[in-house]
Design a protein around this motif. Structure first.
Motif, PDB file in Angstrom:
ATOM      1  N   ALA A 371       0.836  -1.212   0.000  1.00 37.22           N
ATOM      2  CA  ALA A 371       0.000   0.000   0.000  1.00 37.22           C
ATOM      3  C   ALA A 371       0.865   1.254   0.000  1.00 37.22           C
ATOM      4  O   ALA A 371       0.569   2.234  -0.693  1.00 37.22           O
ATOM      5  N   LEU A 372       1.957   1.228   0.755  1.00 33.83           N
ATOM      6  CA  LEU A 372       2.868   2.376   0.802  1.00 33.83           C
ATOM      7  C   LEU A 372       3.546   2.585  -0.545  1.00 33.83           C
ATOM      8  O   LEU A 372       3.761   3.715  -0.978  1.00 33.83           O
ATOM      9  N   LYS A 373       3.864   1.507  -1.226  1.00 31.41           N
ATOM     10  CA  LYS A 373       4.472   1.618  -2.556  1.00 31.41           C
ATOM     11  C   LYS A 373       3.513   2.286  -3.538  1.00 31.41           C
ATOM     12  O   LYS A 373       3.923   3.114  -4.359  1.00 31.41           O
ATOM     13  N   VAL A 374       2.234   1.927  -3.447  1.00 32.19           N
ATOM     14  CA  VAL A 374       1.212   2.535  -4.314  1.00 32.19           C
ATOM     15  C   VAL A 374       1.132   4.029  -4.050  1.00 32.19           C
ATOM     16  O   VAL A 374       1.145   4.847  -4.968  1.00 32.19           O
ATOM     17  N   LYS A 375       1.068   4.390  -2.778  1.00 36.09           N
ATOM     18  CA  LYS A 375       0.964   5.812  -2.421  1.00 36.09           C
ATOM     19  C   LYS A 375       2.204   6.587  -2.829  1.00 36.09           C
ATOM     20  O   LYS A 375       2.129   7.725  -3.272  1.00 36.09           O
ATOM     21  N   GLU A 376       3.353   5.941  -2.674  1.00 35.91           N
ATOM     22  CA  GLU A 376       4.614   6.620  -2.982  1.00 35.91           C
ATOM     23  C   GLU A 376       4.761   6.881  -4.477  1.00 35.91           C
ATOM     24  O   GLU A 376       5.362   7.873  -4.885  1.00 35.91           O
ATOM     25  N   ARG A 377       4.221   5.975  -5.310  1.00 38.52           N
ATOM     26  CA  ARG A 377       4.315   6.171  -6.768  1.00 38.52           C
ATOM     27  C   ARG A 377       3.655   7.470  -7.199  1.00 38.52           C
ATOM     28  O   ARG A 377       4.016   8.063  -8.196  1.00 38.52           O
ATOM     29  N   GLY A 378       2.631   7.872  -6.436  1.00 35.62           N
ATOM     30  CA  GLY A 378       2.086   9.205  -6.663  1.00 35.62           C
ATOM     31  C   GLY A 378       0.981   9.314  -7.688  1.00 35.62           C
ATOM     32  O   GLY A 378       0.582  10.408  -8.049  1.00 35.62           O
ATOM     33  N   GLU A 379       0.423   8.175  -8.182  1.00 37.05           N
ATOM     34  CA  GLU A 379      -0.720   8.251  -9.090  1.00 37.05           C
ATOM     35  C   GLU A 379      -1.946   8.658  -8.278  1.00 37.05           C
ATOM     36  O   GLU A 379      -2.382   7.916  -7.388  1.00 37.05           O
ATOM     37  N   LEU A 380      -2.516   9.819  -8.586  1.00 39.83           N
ATOM     38  CA  LEU A 380      -3.602  10.370  -7.780  1.00 39.83           C
ATOM     39  C   LEU A 380      -4.772   9.399  -7.655  1.00 39.83           C
ATOM     40  O   LEU A 380      -5.345   9.239  -6.571  1.00 39.83           O
ATOM     41  N   LYS A 381      -5.109   8.740  -8.740  1.00 36.85           N
ATOM     42  CA  LYS A 381      -6.228   7.801  -8.735  1.00 36.85           C
ATOM     43  C   LYS A 381      -5.989   6.679  -7.724  1.00 36.85           C
ATOM     44  O   LYS A 381      -6.877   6.323  -6.940  1.00 36.85           O
ATOM     45  N   ASP A 382      -4.770   6.130  -7.721  1.00 33.29           N
ATOM     46  CA  ASP A 382      -4.430   5.042  -6.802  1.00 33.29           C
ATOM     47  C   ASP A 382      -4.397   5.530  -5.357  1.00 33.29           C
ATOM     48  O   ASP A 382      -4.806   4.819  -4.439  1.00 33.29           O
ATOM     49  N   ILE A 383      -3.898   6.752  -5.174  1.00 32.04           N
ATOM     50  CA  ILE A 383      -3.808   7.329  -3.822  1.00 32.04           C
ATOM     51  C   ILE A 383      -5.204   7.504  -3.228  1.00 32.04           C
ATOM     52  O   ILE A 383      -5.456   7.171  -2.069  1.00 32.04           O
ATOM     53  N   ILE A 384      -6.128   8.023  -4.044  1.00 36.96           N
ATOM     54  CA  ILE A 384      -7.509   8.229  -3.577  1.00 36.96           C
ATOM     55  C   ILE A 384      -8.150   6.887  -3.216  1.00 36.96           C
ATOM     56  O   ILE A 384      -8.766   6.747  -2.158  1.00 36.96           O
ATOM     57  N   GLU A 385      -7.979   5.902  -4.100  1.00 38.45           N
ATOM     58  CA  GLU A 385      -8.585   4.585  -3.830  1.00 38.45           C
ATOM     59  C   GLU A 385      -8.012   3.975  -2.551  1.00 38.45           C
ATOM     60  O   GLU A 385      -8.747   3.445  -1.716  1.00 38.45           O
ATOM     61  N   GLU A 386      -6.702   4.067  -2.389  1.00 35.49           N
ATOM     62  CA  GLU A 386      -6.053   3.484  -1.212  1.00 35.49           C
ATOM     63  C   GLU A 386      -6.520   4.180   0.063  1.00 35.49           C
ATOM     64  O   GLU A 386      -6.741   3.531   1.095  1.00 35.49           O
ATOM     65  N   TYR A 387      -6.661   5.492   0.003  1.00 35.24           N
ATOM     66  CA  TYR A 387      -7.124   6.267   1.167  1.00 35.24           C
ATOM     67  C   TYR A 387      -8.543   5.846   1.556  1.00 35.24           C
ATOM     68  O   TYR A 387      -8.841   5.597   2.728  1.00 35.24           O
ATOM     69  N   LEU A 388      -9.439   5.750   0.555  1.00 39.95           N
ATOM     70  CA  LEU A 388     -10.815   5.354   0.833  1.00 39.95           C
ATOM     71  C   LEU A 388     -10.881   3.915   1.345  1.00 39.95           C
ATOM     72  O   LEU A 388     -11.706   3.579   2.193  1.00 39.95           O
ATOM     73  N   LYS A 389      -9.985   3.073   0.847  1.00 38.07           N
ATOM     74  CA  LYS A 389      -9.949   1.672   1.266  1.00 38.07           C
ATOM     75  C   LYS A 389      -9.573   1.561   2.744  1.00 38.07           C
ATOM     76  O   LYS A 389     -10.035   0.666   3.453  1.00 38.07           O
TER      77      LYS A 389
END
Length: 627
Positions: A371-389
């Motif tokens: 999850a941290l790797k997804v957030k670190e990559r910085g794709e806004l769409k992925d960051i939003i989904e991960e946050y809501l998850k």
């Protein structure tokens, strides 16, 4: 127009302040103690104009190791660094520490300025240059130009100015469409003006009369006046050194390290997820629960570290960690910070913030690392989904997402729409729910209905309000309505007359219940309007009669009030007769209604009160009219 901040860095007494005076004609050492001791203690600020007509803000930082905290406050927001090295001394300890700090703060542009060149010969200068080249290997400044100057004679200043002008063209544009945010590095008051704060505007813009918030105290303030480089302006933009005259607050209520920002645009946190890198030459590793100091913006915060990949992060290496803070941090994802050891204090590394609102993590959790790797990559769409998850127990608004991501509203809306199209996010009025959260809530609703149908086999369904309070009392009625309507569309439930049931549920009477049903309906039919019957008069103490009776309410039996009931056909006939009467006669008294229905006064009052509650009639003094 690009806004550029130039900052100095380097060892004490290598000529940073003298260089700034030579470039601008202004003195940045203003404290009496600074002038007496001949060293910079606090931050100095000034500006000058480049040949291209760009006005450049300058931050002069102290070089002494005792004032490294002040240097860190000044390094926030620097676009171009002038790494000042005295030709007669070369690279010194604070040169290296300042370089480490600037590297971790992701400063991308720099010029190496060799000062005091008139004190040594050219051969010695070349030796110093070779040493510098060796020391800056692998750092952002590795390929930077080296400019030889003498600040007293002003030799080399024209070349330096030309180089600053050239680099200023490559500076990235700042985010002016994001909510405003500025780390405060000075607080003072002026007679006749009141409280003034200064800093480098990190992002967004500030207008006169804006209402902003001071964090972490969350005090609301109003912008009374704005200055950029000593001139009054109506708007200050990201990348500018800005002075803000505030109303509604005292100097004692603000301190260096506070953040002034658009209200609700940033999150306060006592815990952050980060990616940390440690310098090799400090020879300092970090183990679980080590106490360290982090410097973010203009603020210093003590914290404990929880490494997530391994038991420790070794010097010269990087890794994910969670920092448990001893004071609130006001930050956004992607912000940079510096790490210094607790004692003795020295710069040992730095990092980037990945999540400002995490849950507590345990070491070696692969899901957390991914999850941290997804957030670190910085794709806004992925960051939003991960946050809501991760926020499955909360209902998240657009404002929450702006605060968390630091991105502008338009970009976030675009990505939310894409996630909704991908069936990963569900919008419920102003809230956004991850599909996992939505499915879990729907499952909870179905489970409540299943349990209700088992307990009350002859009831058509549960009242909407009862279902909402049992499923999630935090949801408002209008939000639950959206969810229920979506479930109706997906054929998971059905709603009839404010009663909710599972989609395939039907009331089914067995033989004995059918006999009871017929008996109850006959009682009501025979009774007509001669009286209003109670449940006890119909059922007595028999639980089987009560179960069937409850199933008939709203179907063939009409509830008049909490205690009395009537045959539904009789009720509908009385209602129609009353409506027709009022259409012709406009109003009716209790006595006239009694005569119309051929009942008694007690029944008439109960019936009329029922019609009032159901908004068929309205009472005006002692008469009724159509609602």
């Amino acid at each position: 127009m690009k806004n550029v901040i130039v900052g100095t860095a380097g060892h004490i007494d290598h000529g940073k302040t003298t260089l700034i005076r030579a470039l601008t004609g202004r003195e940045t050492d203003n404290l009496k103690e600074e002038k007496q001791r001949g060293i910079s203690i606090n931050l100095g600020f000034t500006y000058f104009d480049l040949p291209s007509n760009k006005r450049v803000g300058i931050v002069d930082v102290p070089g002494h190791e005792k004032f490294i905290k002040n240097m860190l406050a000044g390094a926030c927001g620097i676009d171009i660094v002038l790494l000042v090295i005295a030709a007669d001394e070369g690279v010194m300890p604070q040169t290296i520490e300042h370089l480490d700090i600037l590297n971790y703060l992701d400063v991308k542009n720099g010029i190496i300025v060799l000062t005091k060149c008139d004190l040594v010969d050219q051969e010695f200068i070349e030796l110093v240059k070779d040493d510098i080249k060796e020391k800056v290997k692998g750092l952002f400044i590795e390929k930077a130009s080296v400019v030889e100057v003498d600040s007293v004679s002003k030799r080399g200043l024209d070349q330096l100015i030309a180089k600053i002008d050239e680099l200023s063209e490559n500076i990235e544009e700042k985010k002016i469409d994001s909510p405003s945010r500025m780390s405060i590095d000075r607080v003072f008051s002026l007679k006749g003006f009141g409280t003034i704060v200064t800093g480098t505007l990190i992002e967004g813009k500030i207008d006169l009369d804006d209402e902003l918030t001071i964090y972490p105290t969350e005090k609301i303030v109003k912008v009374r006046n704005l200055q950029v480089h000593g001139q009054d302006v109506n708007t200050a933009y990201a990348g500018q050194r800005t002075a803000i005259n505030l109303s509604n607050i005292k100097v004692s209520e603000i301190q260096r390290g506070d953040v002034i920002a658009a209200t609700g645009s940033v999150e306060e946190s006592m815990m952050i997820d980060v990616n940390i890198s440690l310098v090799e030459h400090a020879k300092k590793s970090l183990k679980h629960w080590d106490r360290i100091r982090i410097f973010h913006g203009t603020r210093e915060i003590l914290c404990r570290i929880v490494p997530l990949n391994e038991n420790q992060i070794s010097y010269g290496e990087s890794g994910y960690a969670q920092l448990r803070l001893e004071d609130k941090i006001v930050a956004k994802k992607g912000d940079r910070f510096i790490i210094r050891s607790y004692s003795p204090m020295e710069t040992i590394g730095g990092g980037v913030i990945i999540d400002t609102a995490p849950k507590k993590h345990k070491i070696y959790d692969e899901k957390v690392i991914e999850a941290l790797k997804v957030k670190e990559r910085g794709e806004l769409k992925d960051i939003i989904e991960e946050y809501l998850k991760l926020k499955l127990a909360n209902y998240i608004t657009l404002k929450d997402l702006i605060s968390y991501t630091g991105d502008n509203e338009e970009d976030i809306k675009f990505q939310l729409d894409a996630l909704i199209q991908d069936n990963k996010v569900v919008q419920v009025n102003k809230y956004y729910m991850h599909i996992n959260q939505y499915d879990k809530l729907c499952q909870r609703i179905v489970e409540i209905l299943n349990d209700y149908h088992k307990r009350y086999r002859l009831r058509n369904g549960i009242l909407k309000e009862e279902l909402r309070s049992r499923a999630d009392n935090n949801l408002k009625v209008k939000d639950m309505d959206v969810i229920l309507n979506k479930m109706v569309q997906n054929k998971k439930i059905k709603i009839e007359k404010n009663l909710v049931s599972n989609y395939d549920f039907e009331v089914c009477f067995n033989k004995k219940q059918l006999e009871i049903k017929k008996e109850i309906e006959n009682k009501f039919r025979k009774n007509g309007l001669s009286s209003l019957l109670t449940e006890e008069e119909i059922c007595g103490k028999d639980k089987f009669y009560k179960e069937v009776f409850e199933a008939l309410i709203g179907e063939t039996v009409q509830k008049i009030n909490d205690e009395q009931f009537l045959d539904k056909k009789v009720y509908e006939k009385v209602k129609n007769d009353l409506v027709n009467y009022l259409k012709k006669n406009k109003e009716i008294t209790v006595a006239e209604f009694r005569d119309l229905t051929k009942s008694n006064r007690k029944i008439s009052i109960a019936m009329l009160e029922n019609f009032d509650r159901n908004k068929i009639t309205v009472r005006i003094e002692d008469k009724r009219r159509l609602f």
